[in-house]
Design an enzyme around this catalytic site. Structure first.
Site, short mmCIF file in Angstrom:
data_model
loop_
_atom_site.label_atom_id
_atom_site.label_comp_id
_atom_site.label_asym_id
_atom_site.label_seq_id
_atom_site.Cartn_x
_atom_site.Cartn_y
_atom_site.Cartn_z
N HIS A 132 0.88 -1.18 0.00
CA HIS A 132 0.00 0.00 0.00
C HIS A 132 0.92 1.23 0.00
O HIS A 132 2.01 1.19 0.56
CB HIS A 132 -0.82 -0.06 1.29
CG HIS A 132 -1.93 0.94 1.37
ND1 HIS A 132 -1.72 2.25 1.74
CD2 HIS A 132 -3.26 0.81 1.18
CE1 HIS A 132 -2.88 2.88 1.75
NE2 HIS A 132 -3.83 2.03 1.41
N ASP A 209 2.98 -4.62 8.38
CA ASP A 209 1.73 -3.89 8.16
C ASP A 209 0.60 -4.93 8.22
O ASP A 209 0.41 -5.70 7.27
CB ASP A 209 1.80 -3.19 6.80
CG ASP A 209 0.45 -2.63 6.36
OD1 ASP A 209 -0.56 -2.89 7.03
OD2 ASP A 209 0.42 -1.93 5.33
N GLN A 212 -4.50 -5.62 6.86
CA GLN A 212 -5.44 -6.56 6.24
C GLN A 212 -5.39 -7.95 6.88
O GLN A 212 -6.12 -8.84 6.46
CB GLN A 212 -5.15 -6.68 4.73
CG GLN A 212 -5.32 -5.39 3.96
CD GLN A 212 -6.77 -4.93 3.88
OE1 GLN A 212 -7.71 -5.70 4.09
NE2 GLN A 212 -6.97 -3.66 3.57
N LYS A 235 -10.65 -1.22 10.12
CA LYS A 235 -10.71 -2.42 9.26
C LYS A 235 -11.03 -3.66 10.09
O LYS A 235 -11.26 -4.74 9.56
CB LYS A 235 -9.38 -2.61 8.53
CG LYS A 235 -9.10 -1.49 7.53
CD LYS A 235 -7.95 -1.82 6.65
CE LYS A 235 -7.39 -0.60 5.96
NZ LYS A 235 -8.15 -0.21 4.76
N CYS A 373 -4.56 2.08 -3.90
CA CYS A 373 -3.34 2.66 -3.29
C CYS A 373 -2.14 1.75 -3.50
O CYS A 373 -1.27 1.64 -2.62
CB CYS A 373 -3.53 2.94 -1.81
SG CYS A 373 -4.73 4.21 -1.49
N1 PLP Z 1 -1.77 -0.94 4.64
C1 PLP Z 1 -2.68 -1.71 4.04
C2 PLP Z 1 -2.28 -3.09 3.62
C3 PLP Z 1 -3.96 -1.24 3.82
O1 PLP Z 1 -4.87 -2.01 3.23
C4 PLP Z 1 -4.29 0.08 4.24
C5 PLP Z 1 -5.63 0.63 3.96
O2 PLP Z 1 -6.29 0.25 3.02
C6 PLP Z 1 -3.32 0.84 4.88
C7 PLP Z 1 -2.07 0.31 5.06
C8 PLP Z 1 -3.62 2.22 5.38
O3 PLP Z 1 -4.55 2.15 6.40
P1 PLP Z 1 -5.15 3.49 7.06
O4 PLP Z 1 -5.64 4.31 5.91
O5 PLP Z 1 -6.26 2.99 7.92
O6 PLP Z 1 -4.07 4.14 7.82
#
Ligand code: PLP
Length: 415
Positions: A132, A209, A212, A235, A373
């Site tokens: 992301h 991270d 997900q 999420k 993203c």
């Molecule tokens: N990392 C992953 C794998 C994601 O799917 C997302 C959001 O879609 C993020 C980071 C960023 O999350 P947030 O916008 O809640 O900070």
């Protein structure tokens, strides 16, 4: 709450659990809502919604410094949530649980503190091609500031990481490896334990991270032995604006603060300021109190259902969805890894994903379209974006049938 009384032979009654989510029981454009945008954000059970209104109706107050009753109630509830998160992640102590706004802030915090303190010119940071943007850009900023280099683990045509290429990238200049546990765009579950072990052998620290991963599986930071891990509350069935940075105590203690302000200090004078203990050192200012409380409630809720049961049921949905969508003429699934969570990214013929998304919405079906993203990943596959259907435990096979039917109708209209 439906979940507590739903068990039959230890198997959750998913239809009953669905009644915990009021938002799902409505019509959009005259059709039953089918919510398949769970990877973007999950819907909230009544227990979470009620926890937020209960906080505002009964004990809204600023935390930590108040001598009065409401402040004590709020502080206790907020700190109880920190314990819940620590237990959920199997952290060594709640001091390792830092409340932040979400995954994005968790990554930026580590890049700006640990990164600035430890990265120098010539060092290397490794991410994957599947990250992301929030797990790319903070490291790019750090590399630009320090004269370090960002290295990228490539993926194969199925959307799996090329682990042998990763092992070749590791060397004595590698300082940080930052990878997603589960890809938001394709659903691939990465072999993070193997990635972490190899990074440690090379002397690097690892950020996972888990944005997900948290909604779909057990995540145990001690078993993984990751150095840092971040996730977002929204999420994982809690509210927006709250998330967690987990870090190993010995690392967090050595890191400088991220933001300055109230709460993160021990004492302030114009001669010099001393900082609070972890986790408060990283929690300047009034936090998202109701969000912190809601996060604890949400984690308790999924624990009550059972993460193994959730993973097994969502896997069934993935298999059923994959089979059902594959029968649609011209549909191509992007991301066919062996080890996947409940995400199906797809394209149909040359139809623009956005056009499909709009027509599905007319049928009450909510999916996400675009690059998710993950522009570097889209470039890797030579596409602009995909349609993405992502499932949660409150989804059903009937909803997948409705998606397929709506897709067939949309393709007919657009061809
Ligand atoms: N990392 C992953 C794998 C994601 O799917 C997302 C959001 O879609 C993020 C980071 C960023 O999350 P947030 O916008 O809640 O900070």
């Amino acid at each position: 709450m439906a979940v507590s009384s739903s068990s039959k032979n230890n198997l959750p009654d998913w239809a009953y659990i669905r009644t915990d989510f009021p938002i799902l029981h409505q019509k959009i454009n005259g059709k039953k809502l089918v919510y398949f945008d769970n990877a973007a954000t999950s819907q909230k059970p009544l227990s979470v919604i009620n926890a937020v209104s209960d906080y505002y109706e009964r004990y809204n107050s600023n935390i930590h410094r108040g001598a009065h009753y409401l402040a004590q109630l709020a502080t206790e509830a907020y700190e109880r949530s920190r314990q819940t998160v620590a237990q959920h992640l199997n952290a060594n102590s709640e001091a390792e649980i830092n409340f932040v706004r979400g995954t994005t802030e968790a990554i930026n915090l580590v890049a700006s503190t640990y990164g600035r303190q430890n990265i120098k010119s010539g060092d290397e940071i490794i991410v994957t091609e599947m990250e992301h943007h929030s797990n790319i850009v903070p490291w790019q900023l750090l590399c630009a500031e320090k004269g370090a280099t960002l290295k990228v683990i490539p993926v194969n045509d199925k959307g799996e990481l090329l682990v042998e290429e990763y092992l070749k990238l590791l060397n004595n200049k590698t300082r940080i490896v930052s990878v997603a546990y589960v890809s938001n765009a394709l659903g691939t579950i990465h072999p993070v334990k193997e990635i972490i072990e190899a990074a440690h052998q090379a002397g690097a620290v690892v950020f996972i991270d888990a944005a997900q991963a948290m909604p779909h599986m057990k995540v145990d930071v001690q078993e993984l032995d990751c150095d840092f891990l971040g996730f977002s509350g929204h999420k994982v069935y809690a509210t927006t604006g709250i998330g967690v940075l987990y870090g190993k105590r010995e690392l967090l203690e050595k890191m400088p603060p991220y933001m300055g302000g109230g709460e993160m200090i021990k004492s302030v004078s114009f001669k010099g300021t001393t900082y609070n203990e972890i986790p408060y050192k990283f929690e300047a200012g009034t936090p998202n109190i109701e969000g912190g409380i809601a996060l604890g409630v949400a984690l308790n809720y999924i624990q009550l259902i059972g993460l193994d049961q959730i993973a097994a049921y969502e896997h069934e949905l993935l298999l059923y969805g994959t089979e059902t969508l594959s029968s649609i003429e011209g549909l191509r699934i992007i991301g066919t890894a062996e080890n996947k969570s409940s995400v199906i990214s797809f394209l149909i013929n040359n139809i623009h994903p956005y056009d499909l998304g709009v027509l599905l919405n007319e049928q009450g079906v909510a999916i996400r379209t675009g690059h998710h993203c993950c522009q570097p990943l889209m470039d890797r596959f030579g596409i602009e974006g995909t349609c993405r259907a992502s499932f949660a435990f409150y989804n059903t096979r009937e909803e997948i049938d409705q998606l397929a039917e709506s897709l067939n109708r949309a393709v007919h209209l657009l061809s």
